[in-house]
Scaffold this motif. Structure first.
Motif, PDB file in Angstrom:
ATOM      1  N   TRP A   1       0.799  -1.222   0.000  1.00  8.66           N
ATOM      2  CA  TRP A   1       0.000   0.000   0.000  1.00  8.66           C
ATOM      3  C   TRP A   1       0.834   1.275   0.000  1.00  8.66           C
ATOM      4  N   LEU A   2       1.906   1.308   0.775  1.00 10.39           N
ATOM      5  CA  LEU A   2       2.688   2.546   0.896  1.00 10.39           C
ATOM      6  C   LEU A   2       3.646   2.765  -0.268  1.00 10.39           C
ATOM      7  N   VAL A   3       4.077   1.683  -0.914  1.00 11.81           N
ATOM      8  CA  VAL A   3       4.992   1.811  -2.050  1.00 11.81           C
ATOM      9  C   VAL A   3       4.263   1.480  -3.358  1.00 11.81           C
TER      10      VAL A   3
ATOM     11  N   PHE B   1      -3.180  -4.942   8.560  1.00 13.19           N
ATOM     12  CA  PHE B   1      -4.127  -6.028   8.301  1.00 13.19           C
ATOM     13  C   PHE B   1      -5.409  -5.512   7.651  1.00 13.19           C
ATOM     14  N   TRP B   2      -5.883  -4.367   8.109  1.00 11.90           N
ATOM     15  CA  TRP B   2      -7.087  -3.821   7.497  1.00 11.90           C
ATOM     16  C   TRP B   2      -6.830  -3.331   6.089  1.00 11.90           C
TER      17      TRP B   2
ATOM     18  N   ALA C   1      -6.845   5.806   3.347  1.00  9.51           N
ATOM     19  CA  ALA C   1      -6.277   6.871   4.176  1.00  9.51           C
ATOM     20  C   ALA C   1      -6.983   6.976   5.521  1.00  9.51           C
ATOM     21  N   ALA C   2      -8.259   6.593   5.566  1.00  9.99           N
ATOM     22  CA  ALA C   2      -9.034   6.716   6.812  1.00  9.99           C
ATOM     23  C   ALA C   2      -8.707   5.614   7.816  1.00  9.99           C
TER      24      ALA C   2
ATOM     25  N   HIS D   1     -12.836   8.027 -10.375  1.00  2.76           N
ATOM     26  CA  HIS D   1     -13.809   8.208  -9.293  1.00  2.76           C
ATOM     27  C   HIS D   1     -13.744   7.054  -8.290  1.00  2.76           C
ATOM     28  N   ARG D   2     -13.714   5.824  -8.791  1.00  2.12           N
ATOM     29  CA  ARG D   2     -13.649   4.662  -7.897  1.00  2.12           C
ATOM     30  C   ARG D   2     -12.324   4.642  -7.137  1.00  2.12           C
ATOM     31  N   LYS D   3     -11.246   5.062  -7.801  1.00  2.00           N
ATOM     32  CA  LYS D   3      -9.942   5.092  -7.132  1.00  2.00           C
ATOM     33  C   LYS D   3      -9.930   6.094  -5.990  1.00  2.00           C
ATOM     34  N   ILE D   4     -10.578   7.236  -6.181  1.00  2.00           N
ATOM     35  CA  ILE D   4     -10.641   8.243  -5.116  1.00  2.00           C
ATOM     36  C   ILE D   4     -11.361   7.679  -3.900  1.00  2.00           C
TER      37      ILE D   4
END
Length: 201
Positions: free
Chosen positions: A55-57, A135-136, A105-106, A95-98
């Motif tokens: 996710w971060l890279v 994990f989430w 991010a949440a 739109h779906r990516k946003i």
């Protein structure tokens, strides 16, 4: 199987010719692909590291390529407007990516402010903030893929959904094959792929 492979080939070709004109985007996809392959291996060794790298890279470089570097104007190579390409996109359009990235991010904020809301789905070994988040994020990746596959199965055809799922899982390997030369073209000053192989078809 032959129909599945045919559908997969079509989706891969459309993805390349419609959404990967920028050499920067292609190069970022190469970084993303190599990171994803690393995450695939680490998933069986350390799922927290696998998720964080994925996710971060992997996802950030991949999506940055699309959001910031891919041309969004009229596509003269394929004779399509950007709006038309977004409407016909099989996978996640902008739109779906946003929406997906907003949920991503949440998650760490929820894990920090209200960890009990998330900790129930995590092993007792992984109750720290970073591990809960990781994990989430893994769950989000799986849910995002399965949700879109369900949408495609209903809106289009189950074969299209299955082909897209296979495409997503194998994209890292395919992207390395497609874009391993992109950084060299970028270093030579070529910002946009001329796509002569697309125009000739």
């Amino acid at each position: 199987m032959q129909k599945l492979m045919g559908q997969l080939a079509v989706q891969r070709w459309d993805d390349h010719r419609l959404y990967h004109h920028s050499r920067i985007n292609q190069s970022l996809h190469l970084i993303s692909a190599l990171s994803f392959i690393f995450s695939y291996v680490m998933l069986f060794i350390n799922p927290v590291i696998a998720s964080l790298v994925a996710w971060l890279v992997s996802m950030t470089t991949r999506q940055a390529g699309h959001f910031f570097f891919e041309p969004r104007g009229y596509d003269y190579v394929n004779n399509m407007t950007d709006a038309h390409k977004e409407d016909i996109k099989v996978g996640y359009n902008i739109h779906r990516k946003i929406v997906l990235m907003s949920i991503w991010a949440a998650i760490p904020f929820i894990a920090y402010i209200y960890p009990t809301a998330l900790v129930w789905a995590v092993s007792d070994r992984y109750h720290d903030l970073v591990s809960i988040t990781a994990f989430w994020w893994l769950y989000l990746g799986a849910a995002g893929m399965l949700f879109r596959m369900l949408q495609l199965a209903v809106q289009d055809h189950p074969l299209s959904a299955l082909a897209w799922g296979v495409k997503i899982l194998t994209d890292p390997f395919h992207d390395v094959k497609l874009y391993y030369k992109s950084p060299f073209f970028l270093l030579k000053g070529e910002m946009i792929d001329p796509m002569t192989h697309v125009q000739s078809k």
